[in-house]
Design a protein around this motif. Structure first.
Motif, PDB file in Angstrom:
ATOM      1  N   ILE A 128       0.836  -1.203   0.000  1.00 31.01           N
ATOM      2  CA  ILE A 128       0.000   0.000   0.000  1.00 31.01           C
ATOM      3  C   ILE A 128       0.870   1.252   0.000  1.00 31.01           C
ATOM      4  O   ILE A 128       0.608   2.214  -0.736  1.00 31.01           O
ATOM      5  CB  ILE A 128      -0.940  -0.004   1.223  1.00 31.01           C
ATOM      6  N   ALA A 129       1.914   1.251   0.827  1.00 35.66           N
ATOM      7  CA  ALA A 129       2.784   2.423   0.914  1.00 35.66           C
ATOM      8  C   ALA A 129       3.457   2.692  -0.431  1.00 35.66           C
ATOM      9  O   ALA A 129       3.639   3.843  -0.832  1.00 35.66           O
ATOM     10  CB  ALA A 129       3.833   2.224   2.009  1.00 35.66           C
ATOM     11  N   GLU A 130       3.813   1.615  -1.144  1.00 35.29           N
ATOM     12  CA  GLU A 130       4.538   1.780  -2.407  1.00 35.29           C
ATOM     13  C   GLU A 130       3.624   2.065  -3.584  1.00 35.29           C
ATOM     14  O   GLU A 130       3.973   2.829  -4.477  1.00 35.29           O
ATOM     15  CB  GLU A 130       5.321   0.494  -2.721  1.00 35.29           C
ATOM     16  N   ALA A 180      -2.536  -2.157  -4.548  1.00 33.28           N
ATOM     17  CA  ALA A 180      -2.422  -3.200  -3.529  1.00 33.28           C
ATOM     18  C   ALA A 180      -3.367  -4.353  -3.832  1.00 33.28           C
ATOM     19  O   ALA A 180      -4.343  -4.574  -3.128  1.00 33.28           O
ATOM     20  CB  ALA A 180      -2.699  -2.616  -2.147  1.00 33.28           C
ATOM     21  N   SER A 181      -3.074  -5.105  -4.878  1.00 30.49           N
ATOM     22  CA  SER A 181      -3.902  -6.266  -5.232  1.00 30.49           C
ATOM     23  C   SER A 181      -3.512  -7.453  -4.362  1.00 30.49           C
ATOM     24  O   SER A 181      -2.413  -7.499  -3.800  1.00 30.49           O
ATOM     25  CB  SER A 181      -3.700  -6.618  -6.706  1.00 30.49           C
ATOM     26  N   ALA A 203       0.431 -11.313  -2.157  1.00 30.20           N
ATOM     27  CA  ALA A 203       0.834 -12.724  -2.102  1.00 30.20           C
ATOM     28  C   ALA A 203       2.283 -12.888  -2.554  1.00 30.20           C
ATOM     29  O   ALA A 203       3.090 -13.574  -1.907  1.00 30.20           O
ATOM     30  CB  ALA A 203      -0.103 -13.564  -2.972  1.00 30.20           C
ATOM     31  N   GLU A 204       2.632 -12.221  -3.648  1.00 32.01           N
ATOM     32  CA  GLU A 204       3.992 -12.312  -4.174  1.00 32.01           C
ATOM     33  C   GLU A 204       5.000 -11.814  -3.128  1.00 32.01           C
ATOM     34  O   GLU A 204       6.035 -12.444  -2.896  1.00 32.01           O
ATOM     35  CB  GLU A 204       4.085 -11.478  -5.458  1.00 32.01           C
ATOM     36  N   ARG A 205       4.676 -10.711  -2.502  1.00 27.46           N
ATOM     37  CA  ARG A 205       5.579 -10.115  -1.516  1.00 27.46           C
ATOM     38  C   ARG A 205       5.872 -11.064  -0.357  1.00 27.46           C
ATOM     39  O   ARG A 205       6.983 -11.103   0.165  1.00 27.46           O
ATOM     40  CB  ARG A 205       4.951  -8.812  -0.991  1.00 27.46           C
ATOM     41  N   VAL A 206       4.863 -11.834   0.009  1.00 25.54           N
ATOM     42  CA  VAL A 206       5.009 -12.669   1.195  1.00 25.54           C
ATOM     43  C   VAL A 206       5.328 -14.129   0.823  1.00 25.54           C
ATOM     44  O   VAL A 206       5.470 -14.982   1.705  1.00 25.54           O
ATOM     45  CB  VAL A 206       3.726 -12.534   2.074  1.00 25.54           C
ATOM     46  N   THR A 234       1.158 -18.242  -2.987  1.00 22.42           N
ATOM     47  CA  THR A 234       0.326 -18.126  -4.179  1.00 22.42           C
ATOM     48  C   THR A 234      -0.905 -17.299  -3.792  1.00 22.42           C
ATOM     49  O   THR A 234      -1.235 -17.155  -2.604  1.00 22.42           O
ATOM     50  CB  THR A 234      -0.167 -19.501  -4.675  1.00 22.42           C
ATOM     51  N   GLN A 235      -1.582 -16.755  -4.803  1.00 22.78           N
ATOM     52  CA  GLN A 235      -2.798 -15.992  -4.494  1.00 22.78           C
ATOM     53  C   GLN A 235      -3.823 -16.902  -3.818  1.00 22.78           C
ATOM     54  O   GLN A 235      -4.508 -16.499  -2.884  1.00 22.78           O
ATOM     55  CB  GLN A 235      -3.363 -15.366  -5.776  1.00 22.78           C
ATOM     56  N   GLN A 236      -3.881 -18.147  -4.269  1.00 20.21           N
ATOM     57  CA  GLN A 236      -4.776 -19.124  -3.661  1.00 20.21           C
ATOM     58  C   GLN A 236      -4.435 -19.333  -2.181  1.00 20.21           C
ATOM     59  O   GLN A 236      -5.316 -19.414  -1.324  1.00 20.21           O
ATOM     60  CB  GLN A 236      -4.668 -20.450  -4.431  1.00 20.21           C
ATOM     61  N   GLY A 237      -3.132 -19.393  -1.898  1.00 14.45           N
ATOM     62  CA  GLY A 237      -2.684 -19.564  -0.516  1.00 14.45           C
ATOM     63  C   GLY A 237      -3.071 -18.381   0.356  1.00 14.45           C
ATOM     64  O   GLY A 237      -3.472 -18.540   1.511  1.00 14.45           O
ATOM     65  N   LEU A 238      -2.976 -17.186  -0.216  1.00 15.35           N
ATOM     66  CA  LEU A 238      -3.349 -15.992   0.547  1.00 15.35           C
ATOM     67  C   LEU A 238      -4.842 -15.964   0.850  1.00 15.35           C
ATOM     68  O   LEU A 238      -5.270 -15.541   1.933  1.00 15.35           O
ATOM     69  CB  LEU A 238      -2.935 -14.737  -0.223  1.00 15.35           C
ATOM     70  N   LEU A 239      -5.645 -16.429  -0.115  1.00 17.96           N
ATOM     71  CA  LEU A 239      -7.107 -16.416   0.071  1.00 17.96           C
ATOM     72  C   LEU A 239      -7.527 -17.292   1.257  1.00 17.96           C
ATOM     73  O   LEU A 239      -8.608 -17.105   1.820  1.00 17.96           O
ATOM     74  CB  LEU A 239      -7.808 -16.921  -1.205  1.00 17.96           C
ATOM     75  N   HIS A 240      -6.690 -18.228   1.633  1.00 18.31           N
ATOM     76  CA  HIS A 240      -6.961 -19.051   2.807  1.00 18.31           C
ATOM     77  C   HIS A 240      -6.985 -18.185   4.072  1.00 18.31           C
ATOM     78  O   HIS A 240      -7.758 -18.436   5.000  1.00 18.31           O
ATOM     79  CB  HIS A 240      -5.887 -20.126   2.914  1.00 18.31           C
ATOM     80  N   TYR A 241      -6.144 -17.147   4.095  1.00 18.03           N
ATOM     81  CA  TYR A 241      -6.080 -16.268   5.276  1.00 18.03           C
ATOM     82  C   TYR A 241      -7.040 -15.091   5.154  1.00 18.03           C
ATOM     83  O   TYR A 241      -7.649 -14.664   6.132  1.00 18.03           O
ATOM     84  CB  TYR A 241      -4.648 -15.757   5.469  1.00 18.03           C
TER      85      TYR A 241
END
Lengths: 188, 188
Positions: free
Chosen positions: B23-25, B31-32, B37-40, B43-50
């Motif tokens: 968001i800051a950048e 901030a998609s 997901a890439e930053r952390v 996968t996007q699928q993995g992030l959707l779990h959280y």
């Protein structure tokens, strides 16, 4: 050509009025281009000829509201106590206040089509509020601020209270809170 | 089970920190979920779990900011002059202010997932501000308002000024304007 232009402007005005009605009835999300087109007896394709996007139509609606609220002129002719009445009037039309607030929120994101409208509008509102405050109090308000210092605060309170009121109308008496602020401005 | 839960909470916290960086950048639109997901390293699928939606992630980011800003506690322990410093700090982080403002705007529309967060947050902020004002001024502020009358105005000025500042940072000195308002609250 002049007759064609007049017809086109009349049609635009009818679309804006229809949009205002649909917003009042169904709120920001319910005010789709399709619903507005239906109300005014156009196909959605026909409406796109006048307003290519929902944002363009909503900006026209907000411009029309400003025209109404200021009696077709600038806010400079206003008196400060009329501002309190305007907020009272706003509390009776949540649909348009919701539309203003939602579009203002979107407008601060990158390259949003309403960004220029709100930037220009705030510059104008600040200048007009400063003139109203100067007419009422001279170069220094009772609390010590100059009209130019107080003007952005008037706009901020008005718009900021709208969010609190839209989210929780029972918890926030928007007109009373705004009048509290006006009293604070004028308190010695 | 406890270890799994701790790992899961750690991962959530890492995602929120990554979202704050993105968001800051890149701002609110940049901030998609994919970028976060890439930053952390998920996968996007993995992030959707959280976080099943972008809104859910942004609400978590704003909750985390509130935790930071209040030192992990309530705003009741604050002093009024610290509020001025908070607004100064905000002026150095436009990305998160933009995210707050854009999401607040969306939240007033029908059935928005952030509506409950902002409704609850405002109720809390008003209560905490009233307590700060009472600690500073007692039951009546110098300008004549009660702490409960002034509290929604403090929140309104803070949030309302953010829109004006985000749209036109050169035209609005947000920290100076907010300090003007604090002076007005305390002026006799």
């Amino acid at each position: 050509m002049a007759a064609a232009r007049a017809r086109s402007e009349e049609r635009r005005a009818a679309i804006v009025r229809a949009a205002l009605e649909v917003i009042a009835e169904r709120g920001y999300r319910g005010a789709s281009l399709g619903a507005v087109a239906e109300r005014v007896g156009l196909t959605q394709q026909g409406l796109l000829h006048y307003f290519p996007t929902k944002e363009a139509l909503l900006i026209a609606v907000l411009e029309e509201r400003d025209q109404w609220d200021t009696g077709g002129g600038a806010r400079e002719g206003w008196r400060l106590d009329l501002l309190g009445s305007l907020v009272e009037y706003n509390a009776m039309r949540p649909g348009i206040v919701q539309t203003f607030s939602a579009l203002l929120g979107e407008s601060v994101t990158e390259d949003h089509p309403a960004r220029e409208f709100f930037t220009r509008r705030y510059a104008q509102v600040r200048a007009e509020m400063a003139a109203v405050l100067r007419a009422e109090y001279g170069d220094r308000l009772p609390g010590g601020l100059t009209p130019e210092q107080a003007a952005p605060l008037v706009a901020a309170v008005m718009d900021g209270l709208q969010y609190q009121w839209l989210l929780d109308p029972d918890a926030v008496d928007m007109p009373a809170a705004f009048r509290d602020f006006l009293r604070l401005l004028g308190a010695r």
